[in-house]
Each structure stands twice: as structure tokens, then as C-alpha cells.
Design a protein around this motif. Structure first.
Motif, PDB file in Angstrom:
ATOM      1  N   LYS A 182       0.735  -1.261  -0.038  1.00 15.04           N
ATOM      2  CA  LYS A 182      -0.101   0.056   0.062  1.00 15.04           C
ATOM      3  C   LYS A 182       0.854   1.347  -0.137  1.00 15.04           C
ATOM      4  N   PRO A 183       0.711   2.371  -0.586  1.00 11.26           N
ATOM      5  CA  PRO A 183       1.426   3.673  -0.711  1.00 11.26           C
ATOM      6  C   PRO A 183       1.575   3.924   0.658  1.00 11.26           C
ATOM      7  N   THR A 184       2.995   4.104   1.081  1.00 10.85           N
ATOM      8  CA  THR A 184       3.353   4.440   2.447  1.00 10.85           C
ATOM      9  C   THR A 184       4.585   5.287   2.147  1.00 10.85           C
ATOM     10  N   ILE A 185       5.103   5.908   3.401  1.00  6.11           N
ATOM     11  CA  ILE A 185       6.354   6.555   3.286  1.00  6.11           C
ATOM     12  C   ILE A 185       7.557   5.659   3.824  1.00  6.11           C
ATOM     13  N   VAL A 186       8.740   6.079   3.537  1.00  4.12           N
ATOM     14  CA  VAL A 186       9.842   5.225   4.043  1.00  4.12           C
ATOM     15  C   VAL A 186      11.093   6.048   3.799  1.00  4.12           C
ATOM     16  N   ASN A 187      11.857   5.970   4.944  1.00 11.63           N
ATOM     17  CA  ASN A 187      13.078   6.790   5.059  1.00 11.63           C
ATOM     18  C   ASN A 187      13.819   6.114   6.213  1.00 11.63           C
ATOM     19  N   LEU A 188      14.872   5.302   5.862  1.00  6.22           N
ATOM     20  CA  LEU A 188      15.809   4.344   6.595  1.00  6.22           C
ATOM     21  C   LEU A 188      16.977   5.033   6.986  1.00  6.22           C
ATOM     22  N   THR A 189      17.620   4.945   8.115  1.00  9.90           N
ATOM     23  CA  THR A 189      18.943   5.219   8.267  1.00  9.90           C
ATOM     24  C   THR A 189      19.345   4.378   9.272  1.00  9.90           C
ATOM     25  N   GLN A 190      20.707   4.827   9.874  1.00 10.18           N
ATOM     26  CA  GLN A 190      21.437   3.982  10.963  1.00 10.18           C
ATOM     27  C   GLN A 190      21.884   5.146  11.959  1.00 10.18           C
ATOM     28  N   HIS A 191      21.622   5.055  13.162  1.00 11.97           N
ATOM     29  CA  HIS A 191      22.076   6.037  14.172  1.00 11.97           C
ATOM     30  C   HIS A 191      23.156   5.634  15.020  1.00 11.97           C
ATOM     31  N   THR A 192      24.316   5.271  14.564  1.00 10.62           N
ATOM     32  CA  THR A 192      25.388   5.025  15.472  1.00 10.62           C
ATOM     33  C   THR A 192      25.894   6.349  15.894  1.00 10.62           C
ATOM     34  N   TYR A 193      26.305   6.417  17.019  1.00 10.34           N
ATOM     35  CA  TYR A 193      27.338   7.482  17.447  1.00 10.34           C
ATOM     36  C   TYR A 193      28.798   7.067  17.474  1.00 10.34           C
ATOM     37  N   PHE A 194      29.861   7.786  16.459  1.00  7.70           N
ATOM     38  CA  PHE A 194      30.946   7.688  16.347  1.00  7.70           C
ATOM     39  C   PHE A 194      31.858   8.410  17.454  1.00  7.70           C
ATOM     40  N   ASN A 195      33.103   7.651  17.907  1.00  7.43           N
ATOM     41  CA  ASN A 195      34.111   8.668  18.588  1.00  7.43           C
ATOM     42  C   ASN A 195      35.379   7.927  17.977  1.00  7.43           C
ATOM     43  N   LEU A 196      36.073   8.604  17.108  1.00  6.14           N
ATOM     44  CA  LEU A 196      37.410   7.965  16.697  1.00  6.14           C
ATOM     45  C   LEU A 196      38.668   7.883  17.393  1.00  6.14           C
ATOM     46  N   GLY A 200      36.059   9.897  25.462  1.00  9.32           N
ATOM     47  CA  GLY A 200      36.269  11.551  25.674  1.00  9.32           C
ATOM     48  C   GLY A 200      35.500  12.276  24.821  1.00  9.32           C
ATOM     49  N   LYS A 201      35.934  13.518  24.635  1.00 14.52           N
ATOM     50  CA  LYS A 201      34.989  14.602  23.911  1.00 14.52           C
ATOM     51  C   LYS A 201      35.643  14.226  22.230  1.00 14.52           C
ATOM     52  N   ILE A 202      34.906  14.678  21.355  1.00 16.37           N
ATOM     53  CA  ILE A 202      34.862  14.688  19.932  1.00 16.37           C
ATOM     54  C   ILE A 202      35.674  15.973  19.501  1.00 16.37           C
ATOM     55  N   PHE A 303      23.897  15.799  10.273  1.00 18.38           N
ATOM     56  CA  PHE A 303      25.136  15.836  11.131  1.00 18.38           C
ATOM     57  C   PHE A 303      24.541  16.119  12.770  1.00 18.38           C
ATOM     58  N   TYR A 304      24.913  15.307  13.649  1.00 15.41           N
ATOM     59  CA  TYR A 304      24.514  15.417  15.153  1.00 15.41           C
ATOM     60  C   TYR A 304      25.589  15.335  15.822  1.00 15.41           C
ATOM     61  N   THR A 305      26.040  16.097  16.765  1.00 13.89           N
ATOM     62  CA  THR A 305      27.181  16.116  17.498  1.00 13.89           C
ATOM     63  C   THR A 305      26.751  15.610  18.933  1.00 13.89           C
ATOM     64  N   GLY A 306      25.921  14.975  19.068  1.00 15.81           N
ATOM     65  CA  GLY A 306      25.503  14.372  20.390  1.00 15.81           C
ATOM     66  C   GLY A 306      25.160  15.416  21.637  1.00 15.81           C
ATOM     67  N   ASN A 307      24.352  16.345  21.065  1.00 12.34           N
ATOM     68  CA  ASN A 307      23.959  17.630  21.934  1.00 12.34           C
ATOM     69  C   ASN A 307      23.186  17.038  23.262  1.00 12.34           C
ATOM     70  N   TYR A 308      22.358  15.927  23.194  1.00  7.02           N
ATOM     71  CA  TYR A 308      21.662  15.736  23.975  1.00  7.02           C
ATOM     72  C   TYR A 308      21.708  14.513  24.646  1.00  7.02           C
ATOM     73  N   LEU A 309      23.172  13.970  24.745  1.00  8.50           N
ATOM     74  CA  LEU A 309      23.516  12.926  25.434  1.00  8.50           C
ATOM     75  C   LEU A 309      23.742  13.548  26.915  1.00  8.50           C
ATOM     76  N   GLN A 310      22.949  12.899  27.959  1.00 12.46           N
ATOM     77  CA  GLN A 310      22.748  13.418  29.343  1.00 12.46           C
ATOM     78  C   GLN A 310      23.355  12.518  30.153  1.00 12.46           C
ATOM     79  N   GLY A 311      24.732  12.296  30.337  1.00 10.69           N
ATOM     80  CA  GLY A 311      25.374  11.243  31.147  1.00 10.69           C
ATOM     81  C   GLY A 311      24.847  10.000  31.305  1.00 10.69           C
ATOM     82  N   GLU A 322      27.199  15.561  26.452  1.00  5.83           N
ATOM     83  CA  GLU A 322      27.134  16.284  25.067  1.00  5.83           C
ATOM     84  C   GLU A 322      28.528  15.989  24.460  1.00  5.83           C
ATOM     85  N   HIS A 323      28.481  16.030  23.310  1.00  2.00           N
ATOM     86  CA  HIS A 323      29.838  16.091  22.340  1.00  2.00           C
ATOM     87  C   HIS A 323      30.888  14.854  22.778  1.00  2.00           C
TER      88      HIS A 323
END
Length: 364
Positions: A182-196, A200-202, A303-311, A322-323
Motif C-alpha cells: 500500500k502507498p506509504t512513506i519510507v526513510n531508513l537510516t542508521q543512528h550509530t554514534y562515532f568517536n574515533l 572522551g570528547k570529539i 550531522f548531529y554532535t551528540g548535543n543531548y547525551l545526558q550522562g 554532550e559531544h
């Protein structure tokens, strides 16, 4: 399962049980060069990804948790597949062929709630049917999910397959497939947080995003509909810049912001554009020397820099605030169904949704 060949290996183990008693398995992929990835059948979550640094030492470059209980909560969507629709939809409403659909509202609160990342129980909270194999390209995990008609308010029975390959070219390749009745909407992604750096901070990471435009947003992070040039704004990342400087520059101009959380436009028009992978950007760490390049067929890059990671308490006794991590979510634009000038996200019966993204790792 233990299938070791010249192309790599795969192992499977029981990770635990959900609150509903559903078993969750963890798959360990090792490519022929020694890179290691651990994937859960819950949410297709990438729990670990070990990459060699400039001294040859393996570094786990993704944020994650230790227990299944933490992953079932997972308020930051760490490591998970996002669907049926990634990012935000204003007021949780959209139309297809004149029919209005109302989604679950799980973001924003107050007078302007939105639908976010597929709803209250999106694809990140589902246990996927999962199996693994070793191929000449490298070891891979195949994840399958059936999303029924009406789930979280979305129309249509949707069949989804996501394939992770840890290639022998040192890439994490992600392929997304979907079909509907049936007609629908699709938008798939992957939400991994990276720290190379693995910790520590990025701030010592250098970033470049090859995008001349972005989708401007209102105070509720919903696109206004304008596709704006990055030229002359703190969103201009076309030249490599240290993240500490980029975040400070952004917050100086927009004091209400805590960092980046914006969709970059890689291309605007429909047609053959989505069939070709393009270089979207690169992030490199000063400390580890690890360089990660991004290639995708998707038109947008959040592009998201982990602004709302809260401990959050994470792996290895780390605290994620955050970050401490960043996301590069290749996808279609936020709120696309409500903007005629955005690339389309409607999937119809007989059509096939397919996109691919690669994160390629190198040592500088």
C-alpha cells in the motif's frame, strides 16, 4: 556459528532476552584485515566496531551499552536502525493521495509535538530476523523485519531488509531494501554514534561535509521548506575544520544551540541521482589518526554532535554526555512528506526502496 575463511569470519552468541522474553543474539564479524563489528538482532544495533589506529592498536569507535536492559531503553537510539521514517515529521501528519495519516507523537512536547524516528516503538525497538554469512566481499549480517499495516500509524505492510557488510576493503557497508502493499512513506537510516578516539570528547576530530546547501529549520527542528546555501553560515563545512572550532562558531551565532543537528543537502532533484554513490564527507581524529569517509546514494546527511547525551552510562565505565559522539545519518530530508520541493519518500506497491551507505576507515 563459526565460519572462518580467507574472507573473514562470523560468530553468534545469545546476548539476552527482552522484557517480553524474546531472545536477542549478537553477531561478531571479523574481516580478513582484523576489523571487528558486533551487531545485535535487537534494532540491528551496532554495539562495537574495532578499527586500527595509527599505532596499529584496535579502537572501538562506536558508543554503546553493556546490557540488553539498557538497549531496550536506549533514549539516544545508540547504534540502531531507524524506521519506518527517520527524523521528524511535523505534528506527526502527512498525506498520500489525499488521505491524511496521523502518527504517534513522541518528540517536542508542549504545543508542537512531532513524530520522531518511527514512533514510540520504531524499528530500533524491534527484534529482527537475523542471520549471517561470509562472502568474498567480507562477512555480513542480514536483518529482516515485517512492519504491519497501521503500525505506529503508518499505512501498508512493509517488508524491510538491511544488510551490514564488514568489507575486506575496511568499509562498513549498509544496504537498505523495502517493499510495500500500500502507498506509504519510507526513510531508513542508521543512528550509530562515532568517536574515533574511543573515549572522551570529539573536539579534536576534523570534519568536512561536501554539501553546498542545508534544510533550514524552525525552533522545533522542523524544516521551513527553504533549501539554504551554507555559504557565509556556520553550517559551512566544505573545508575541513576542527569540531571544537566548528561547534564554538555555531554556538556563537546561535546561542540557543548546543551543537550541530542539521540536515545537509547532498542533492535535490529526483531521477537517476539516487542510483549513484557519492562522497558525502570525512571525519578524522588527531589523536588516533583514524579517518572515516562517507559515501551514499541518499540525498541528505543529518550531522548531529551528540548535543543531548545526558550522562548515560556506557561501555567501559564511560559516561556519555554532550559531544562525546557524533552521528552521520544518511537519509532523506526531515518532514519530507510535507514539502513538495524535497526528494520524495512515498513508496508504492511494485516499487523497490534501495539505498546504500559506506563508512570507509583509513589510518592517516
Amino acid at each position: 556459528m563459526n565460519n572462518t575463511t580467507i574472507y573473514g569470519s562470523v560468530e553468534q552468541r545469545l546476548f539476552g532476552y527482552t522484557q517480553e522474553g524474546i531472545p536477542v543474539h549478537e553477531y561478531t564479524l571479523i574481516n580478513k584485515n582484523g576489523l571487528v563489528m558486533k551487531v545485535l538482532s535487537l534494532g540491528g544495533i551496532v554495539r562495537e566496531l574495532w578499527v586500527p589506529d595509527k599505532n596499529g592498536r584496535l579502537v572501538d569507535v562506536v558508543l554503546g551499552y553493556n546490557s540488553i536492559e539498557e538497549y531496550e531503553r536506549n533514549p539516544g537510539y545508540l547504534g540502531a536502525i531507524i524506521g519506518r521514517f527517520a527524523n521528524r515529521i511535523a505534528y506527526g501528519r502527512f498525506q498520500i493521495d489525499g488521505i491524511t495519516y496521523q502518527l504517534a507523537l513522541n518528540d517536542g512536547g508542549g504545543k508542537r509535538p512531532n513524530a520522531l524516528h518511527g514512533g514510540v516503538k520504531g524499528f530500533d525497538k524491534k527484534v529482527w530476523k537475523t542471520f549471517a554469512e561470509v562472502t568474498p566481499e567480507g562477512p555480513k549480517v542480514i536483518l529482516k523485519l515485517h512492519s504491519h499495516d497501521g503500525e505506529e500509524g503508518y499505512p501498508g505492510n512493509l517488508n524491510v531488509t538491511v544488510i551490514y557488510t564488514l568489507t575486506n576493503e575496511n568499509e562498513w557497508k549498509i544496504e537498505y531494501f523495502a517493499t510495500t502493499d500500500k502507498p506509504t512513506i519510507v526513510n531508513l537510516t542508521q543512528h550509530t554514534y562515532f568517536n574515533l578516539n574511543g573515549e572522551g570528547k570529539i573536539y579534536d576530530h576534523w570534519v568536512l561535509i561536501r554539501a553546498e546547501k542545508y534544510t533550514s529549520v524552525n525552533e522545533n527542528l522542523i524544516p521551513t521548506g527553504e533549501i539554504a546555501p551554507v555559504e557565509g553560515t556556520p553550517y559551512d563545512l566544505r573545508r575541513q575544520i576542527r569540531l571544537e572550532e566548528a561547534i564554538a562558531r555555531l554556538m556563537s551565532e546561535y546561542p540557543n544551540l548546543k551543537g550541530f543537528d542539521i540536515n545537509y543537502v547532498l542533492f535535490e532533484s529526483e531521477g537517476n541521482s539516487e542510483k549513484f554513490e557519492r562522497f558525502a564527507g570525512v571525519v578524522e581524529s588527531e589523536k588516533s589518526g583514524i579517518r572515516m569517509e562517507i559515501y551514499t546514494t541518499q540525498p541528505g546527511l543529518q550531522f548531529y554532535t551528540g548535543n543531548y547525551l545526558q550522562g548515560f552510562q556506557g561501555k567501559y565505565c564511560q559516561i556519555y554526555d554532550e559531544h562525546t559522539g557524533f552521528c552521520l545519518e544518511t537519509q532523506h530530508f526531515p518532514d519530507s512528506p510535507n514539502h513538495e520541493n524535497f526528494p520524495k519518500t512515498v513508496l508504492r506497491p511494485g516499487d523497490k526502496y534501495y539505498h546504500v551507505t559506506r563508512f570507509k576507515f583509513l589510518v592517516g
